[in-house]
Scaffold this motif. Sequence first.
Motif, PDB file in Angstrom:
ATOM      1  N   SER A 122       0.820  -1.225   0.000  1.00  0.00           N
ATOM      2  CA  SER A 122       0.000   0.000   0.000  1.00  0.00           C
ATOM      3  C   SER A 122       0.847   1.266   0.000  1.00  0.00           C
ATOM      4  N   ILE A 123       2.136   1.137   0.319  1.00  0.00           N
ATOM      5  CA  ILE A 123       3.030   2.301   0.328  1.00  0.00           C
ATOM      6  C   ILE A 123       3.993   2.204  -0.849  1.00  0.00           C
ATOM      7  N   ASN A 124       4.045   3.270  -1.638  1.00  0.00           N
ATOM      8  CA  ASN A 124       4.893   3.315  -2.827  1.00  0.00           C
ATOM      9  C   ASN A 124       6.369   3.144  -2.460  1.00  0.00           C
ATOM     10  N   ALA A 125       7.120   2.440  -3.320  1.00  0.00           N
ATOM     11  CA  ALA A 125       8.547   2.189  -3.073  1.00  0.00           C
ATOM     12  C   ALA A 125       9.339   3.481  -2.923  1.00  0.00           C
ATOM     13  N   ASN A 126       8.963   4.516  -3.699  1.00  0.00           N
ATOM     14  CA  ASN A 126       9.675   5.797  -3.625  1.00  0.00           C
ATOM     15  C   ASN A 126       9.550   6.437  -2.251  1.00  0.00           C
ATOM     16  N   TYR A 127       8.401   6.282  -1.613  1.00  0.00           N
ATOM     17  CA  TYR A 127       8.218   6.841  -0.273  1.00  0.00           C
ATOM     18  C   TYR A 127       9.147   6.153   0.723  1.00  0.00           C
ATOM     19  N   PHE A 128       9.266   4.840   0.565  1.00  0.00           N
ATOM     20  CA  PHE A 128      10.192   4.103   1.433  1.00  0.00           C
ATOM     21  C   PHE A 128      11.630   4.584   1.214  1.00  0.00           C
ATOM     22  N   SER A 129      12.003   4.770  -0.047  1.00  0.00           N
ATOM     23  CA  SER A 129      13.372   5.206  -0.365  1.00  0.00           C
ATOM     24  C   SER A 129      13.678   6.556   0.271  1.00  0.00           C
ATOM     25  N   VAL A 130      12.731   7.480   0.178  1.00  0.00           N
ATOM     26  CA  VAL A 130      12.906   8.812   0.780  1.00  0.00           C
ATOM     27  C   VAL A 130      13.024   8.678   2.302  1.00  0.00           C
ATOM     28  N   ALA A 131      12.144   7.874   2.898  1.00  0.00           N
ATOM     29  CA  ALA A 131      12.161   7.689   4.359  1.00  0.00           C
ATOM     30  C   ALA A 131      13.484   7.088   4.826  1.00  0.00           C
ATOM     31  N   PHE A 132      13.977   6.078   4.107  1.00  0.00           N
ATOM     32  CA  PHE A 132      15.246   5.452   4.481  1.00  0.00           C
ATOM     33  C   PHE A 132      16.401   6.447   4.376  1.00  0.00           C
ATOM     34  N   THR A 133      16.375   7.274   3.332  1.00  0.00           N
ATOM     35  CA  THR A 133      17.433   8.276   3.146  1.00  0.00           C
ATOM     36  C   THR A 133      17.449   9.262   4.306  1.00  0.00           C
ATOM     37  N   ILE A 134      16.282   9.721   4.731  1.00  0.00           N
ATOM     38  CA  ILE A 134      16.181  10.662   5.851  1.00  0.00           C
ATOM     39  C   ILE A 134      16.674  10.016   7.143  1.00  0.00           C
ATOM     40  N   ILE A 135      16.257   8.780   7.387  1.00  0.00           N
ATOM     41  CA  ILE A 135      16.683   8.065   8.603  1.00  0.00           C
ATOM     42  C   ILE A 135      18.203   7.912   8.631  1.00  0.00           C
ATOM     43  N   LEU A 136      18.774   7.532   7.497  1.00  0.00           N
ATOM     44  CA  LEU A 136      20.229   7.364   7.413  1.00  0.00           C
ATOM     45  C   LEU A 136      20.956   8.681   7.668  1.00  0.00           C
ATOM     46  N   LEU A 137      20.459   9.761   7.078  1.00  0.00           N
ATOM     47  CA  LEU A 137      21.063  11.082   7.288  1.00  0.00           C
ATOM     48  C   LEU A 137      21.067  11.459   8.766  1.00  0.00           C
ATOM     49  N   VAL A 138      19.940  11.273   9.409  1.00  0.00           N
ATOM     50  CA  VAL A 138      19.816  11.632  10.828  1.00  0.00           C
ATOM     51  C   VAL A 138      20.772  10.800  11.679  1.00  0.00           C
ATOM     52  N   LEU A 139      20.812   9.485  11.434  1.00  0.00           N
ATOM     53  CA  LEU A 139      21.669   8.601  12.230  1.00  0.00           C
ATOM     54  C   LEU A 139      23.146   8.929  12.049  1.00  0.00           C
ATOM     55  N   ILE A 140      23.564   9.126  10.796  1.00  0.00           N
ATOM     56  CA  ILE A 140      24.988   9.369  10.517  1.00  0.00           C
ATOM     57  C   ILE A 140      25.442  10.712  11.085  1.00  0.00           C
ATOM     58  N   ILE A 141      24.599  11.732  10.957  1.00  0.00           N
ATOM     59  CA  ILE A 141      24.995  13.082  11.386  1.00  0.00           C
ATOM     60  C   ILE A 141      24.904  13.255  12.903  1.00  0.00           C
ATOM     61  N   LEU A 142      23.878  12.711  13.505  1.00  0.00           N
ATOM     62  CA  LEU A 142      23.644  12.959  14.926  1.00  0.00           C
ATOM     63  C   LEU A 142      24.391  12.015  15.859  1.00  0.00           C
ATOM     64  N   LEU A 143      24.610  10.776  15.435  1.00  0.00           N
ATOM     65  CA  LEU A 143      25.237   9.813  16.342  1.00  0.00           C
ATOM     66  C   LEU A 143      26.756   9.930  16.308  1.00  0.00           C
ATOM     67  N   PRO A 144      27.419   9.913  17.483  1.00  0.00           N
ATOM     68  CA  PRO A 144      28.887   9.891  17.503  1.00  0.00           C
ATOM     69  C   PRO A 144      29.398   8.555  16.969  1.00  0.00           C
ATOM     70  N   TYR A 145      30.671   8.524  16.590  1.00  0.00           N
ATOM     71  CA  TYR A 145      31.237   7.334  15.959  1.00  0.00           C
ATOM     72  C   TYR A 145      31.008   6.075  16.787  1.00  0.00           C
ATOM     73  N   ARG A 146      31.230   6.157  18.106  1.00  0.00           N
ATOM     74  CA  ARG A 146      31.130   4.968  18.956  1.00  0.00           C
ATOM     75  C   ARG A 146      29.741   4.325  18.857  1.00  0.00           C
ATOM     76  N   LYS A 147      28.699   5.161  18.911  1.00  0.00           N
ATOM     77  CA  LYS A 147      27.326   4.639  18.834  1.00  0.00           C
ATOM     78  C   LYS A 147      27.009   4.128  17.434  1.00  0.00           C
ATOM     79  N   LEU A 148      27.456   4.883  16.404  1.00  0.00           N
ATOM     80  CA  LEU A 148      27.208   4.470  15.030  1.00  0.00           C
ATOM     81  C   LEU A 148      27.897   3.142  14.740  1.00  0.00           C
ATOM     82  N   ALA A 149      29.139   3.011  15.186  1.00  0.00           N
ATOM     83  CA  ALA A 149      29.888   1.770  14.972  1.00  0.00           C
ATOM     84  C   ALA A 149      29.213   0.597  15.677  1.00  0.00           C
ATOM     85  N   SER A 150      28.682   0.868  16.872  1.00  0.00           N
ATOM     86  CA  SER A 150      27.990  -0.183  17.627  1.00  0.00           C
ATOM     87  C   SER A 150      26.729  -0.647  16.895  1.00  0.00           C
ATOM     88  N   ILE A 151      25.973   0.323  16.356  1.00  0.00           N
ATOM     89  CA  ILE A 151      24.756  -0.015  15.600  1.00  0.00           C
ATOM     90  C   ILE A 151      25.119  -0.828  14.358  1.00  0.00           C
TER      91      ILE A 151
END
Length: 423
Positions: A122-151
């Motif tokens: 029911s959800i278009n693939a493009n919407y998922f792609s945009v959502a994943f891109t935003i989530i990745l941006l937030v995680l990479i920019i906001l999380l310090p290396y130690r937490k990002l590496a752990s994830i």
Amino acid sequence: MGKTKKSSNKLVRFWRILGPGLITGASDDDPSGIATYSQAGAQYGLSTLWTALITFPLMATIQEMCARIGLVTSQGLTGTLRTNYPKPVLYLMVLFSFPAIIMNIGANIAGMGAVSNLLVPSINANYFSVAFTIILLVLIILLPYRKLASILKYLCLVLLVYLVVPFLTKQDWWAVIKGTFIPTITFDKDFISMLVAILGTTISPYLFFWQATMEVEHMKQKKKHIIIDKKVINTMEKDVNSGMLFSNIIMFFLILTAGTVLYNGGIHQIDTVEQAATALKPLAGNFAYLLFAIGVIGTGFLSIPVLCGSLSYILAETFGWKQGLDKKFHQAKAFYGVIIVSLILGLLLNYIGLSPIKALIYSAILYGLTAPILIAIILHIANNKKVMGEFTNGKRSNILGFTTLIIMTVAAVILLYMQFVGD
């Protein structure tokens, strides 16, 4: 009880030493790689299983050299290139790496979106792609290396789902053993193309840059200055070898899954990960389909930070920018700017008419061209006493390293011939 506790403690200690090597190895099995391995199995059954045995020592050797270079020089591979080699060599690497990595990111984002759409139609693939891109941006920019590496480290466990899928269907284990230990080579264009694709997908240049840089980042996180000695090198080797072994085991099981379920089911053409997931459903059941799809999404979250992080470190070291995933955004704006731009460009590839398959083909060509050159440079650095001191290559590393160079050079020539000369 005591034996169980000892075994548990050993596993905990082993898990603790795993870091950059495990993440690098696991990120190699990204959605693009899953598509390649699935196609190998679908098209040729179990005939390419043996490649996992061949690629492991080659991949492990080159990644160990990159890790050692990072530890000894306290620089990423690009920084070492900048310091010890003519600038045209460095700029050539950047020129080829940038578009290849962007296209790889785009193909992976598209794969994640398409598979998510299969799970939630029911959800278009493009919407998922945009959502994943935003989530990745937030995680990479906001999380310090130690937490990002752990994830990222725990995301590696997602790949374990691919060890389960083949056991959900009946297997001819004698055929599996033959396919693993008796190499099959058919001298026709399609089969040779598949071998080249497997090599290019497994031994990817962006992993060289990431491995060296992550060793530097990993050492920075230690509370005290660590002197590089044989003990540190041995710990690194265990990490790298474990990561590359894990990567190749997953590759083996992906080919095995497609080679038994899809090939035996009469499905011999798989171009994308969503096609592989869809084809599995009626043949292997809903559970296998669900595990496969979840694995694709998980590997996307693992591999895309590695791809865009590699590119950012390459450019930052080339132009002398402040860098590091341990820094906050305002401390390394250009570094994080590259991450943002690379993710957005990767996402936009899905909207400009460039299909994920074409993106993969183009990135494979660029990776194929740069891999032999980079491997030759890595070998030169790893044998240079002025750079590496007492930690230059041993005989075994050189034999496997030069074998990798020869194989990847032949693969590059074949790739170019088939793209521009062959029918």
